[in-house]
Design an enzyme around this catalytic site. Sequence first.
Site, PDB file in Angstrom:
ATOM      1  CG  ASN A 127      34.039  -6.310  87.675  1.00 45.46           C
ATOM      2  OD1 ASN A 127      32.735  -6.860  88.053  1.00 45.46           O
ATOM      3  ND2 ASN A 127      33.708  -5.032  87.029  1.00 45.46           N
ATOM      4  CB  VAL A 128      37.427  -7.511  92.861  1.00 48.41           C
ATOM      5  CG1 VAL A 128      37.774  -6.976  94.186  1.00 48.41           C
ATOM      6  CG2 VAL A 128      36.666  -8.553  93.096  1.00 48.41           C
ATOM      7  CD  GLU A 129      35.172  -1.247  89.070  1.00 46.20           C
ATOM      8  OE1 GLU A 129      34.832  -0.322  89.594  1.00 46.20           O
ATOM      9  OE2 GLU A 129      34.976  -1.607  88.050  1.00 46.20           O
TER      10      GLU A 129
ATOM     11  CD  GLU B  88      37.236 -11.497  81.741  1.00 46.24           C
ATOM     12  OE1 GLU B  88      37.254 -10.780  82.856  1.00 46.24           O
ATOM     13  OE2 GLU B  88      36.461 -11.347  80.795  1.00 46.24           O
TER      14      GLU B  88
ATOM     15  CB  CYS C 142      39.652  -6.378  78.163  1.00 42.11           C
ATOM     16  SG  CYS C 142      40.706  -7.077  79.486  1.00 42.11           S
TER      17      CYS C 142
ATOM     18  CB  CYS D  24      38.973  -8.455  84.344  1.00 40.51           C
ATOM     19  SG  CYS D  24      39.270  -6.825  83.320  1.00 40.51           S
TER      20      CYS D  24
ATOM     21  CB  CYS E 264      40.273 -10.854  80.075  1.00 37.14           C
ATOM     22  SG  CYS E 264      40.384 -10.144  81.825  1.00 37.14           S
TER      23      CYS E 264
HETATM   24  O1  LIG Z   1      36.574  -8.526  80.119  1.00 38.22           O
HETATM   25  C1  LIG Z   1      36.178  -7.803  80.850  1.00 38.22           C
HETATM   26  C2  LIG Z   1      35.892  -6.350  80.699  1.00 38.22           C
HETATM   27  C3  LIG Z   1      35.895  -5.470  81.713  1.00 38.22           C
HETATM   28  N1  LIG Z   1      35.836  -5.897  83.011  1.00 38.22           N
HETATM   29  C4  LIG Z   1      35.623  -4.872  84.147  1.00 38.22           C
HETATM   30  C5  LIG Z   1      36.858  -4.400  84.399  1.00 38.22           C
HETATM   31  C6  LIG Z   1      36.132  -3.084  85.080  1.00 38.22           C
HETATM   32  O2  LIG Z   1      35.889  -3.271  86.320  1.00 38.22           O
HETATM   33  C7  LIG Z   1      34.838  -2.876  84.456  1.00 38.22           C
HETATM   34  C8  LIG Z   1      34.873  -1.777  83.608  1.00 38.22           C
HETATM   35  O3  LIG Z   1      35.836  -1.580  82.664  1.00 38.22           O
HETATM   36  O4  LIG Z   1      34.459  -4.138  83.708  1.00 38.22           O
HETATM   37  C9  LIG Z   1      35.949  -7.195  83.417  1.00 38.22           C
HETATM   38  O5  LIG Z   1      35.705  -7.746  84.513  1.00 38.22           O
HETATM   39  N2  LIG Z   1      35.960  -8.079  82.112  1.00 38.22           N
HETATM   40 ZN   LIG Z   2      39.845  -8.092  81.355  1.00 39.08          ZN
END
Ligand SMILES: O=c1ccn([C@H]2C[C@H](O)[C@@H](CO)O2)c(=O)[nH]1
Ligand SMILES: [Zn+2]
Length: 133
Positions: A50-52, A63, A94, A61, A97
């Site tokens: 994940n890259v915020e 994915e 999620c 996410c 994804c």
């Molecule tokens: O399937 C998922 C669920 C959450 N996140 C990440 C999104 C966010 O950066 C962090 C908290 O929700 O987790 C994912 O990368 N994949």
């Molecule tokens: Zn997701």
Amino acid sequence: MTSGTASQVDWERLRAAALEAMGHAYAPYSKFPVGAAALVDDGRVVTGCNVENASYGLGLCAECGLVSALHAGGGGRLTAFTCVDGEGRLLMPCGRCRQLLYEHGGPELLVELPSGVKPMSEVLPDAFGPERL
Ligand SMILES: O=c1ccn([C@H]2C[C@H](O)[C@@H](CO)O2)c(=O)[nH]1
Ligand SMILES: [Zn+2]
């Protein structure tokens, strides 16, 4: 190789790849790093983290990166998928994804969840996919 059964998949190897990808996550806001890994039908393993973003809603996410890596590396179909959190615990993908993964693995994609391995047809039932267009 086509999609096989859950027992034919080296889940340990896949989890190790997800864990390594998790180590590259950029999650300064949620502090919830995620790593994802999937097996491709040609034997490759693709990963993502994940890259915020400071604009919180734009975070990606793990994915998303995985799907990009799938295509950047030549495409193919996903046959098995797993993802882990910062403590190495299995994580549910999620809803968004699940839809992303469905596009590239279809109903037979095997998904490892905390509750066990399930086909995508159970993880995202009655899915809207390319076959519905
Ligand atoms: O399937 C998922 C669920 C959450 N996140 C990440 C999104 C966010 O950066 C962090 C908290 O929700 O987790 C994912 O990368 N994949
Ligand atoms: Zn997701």
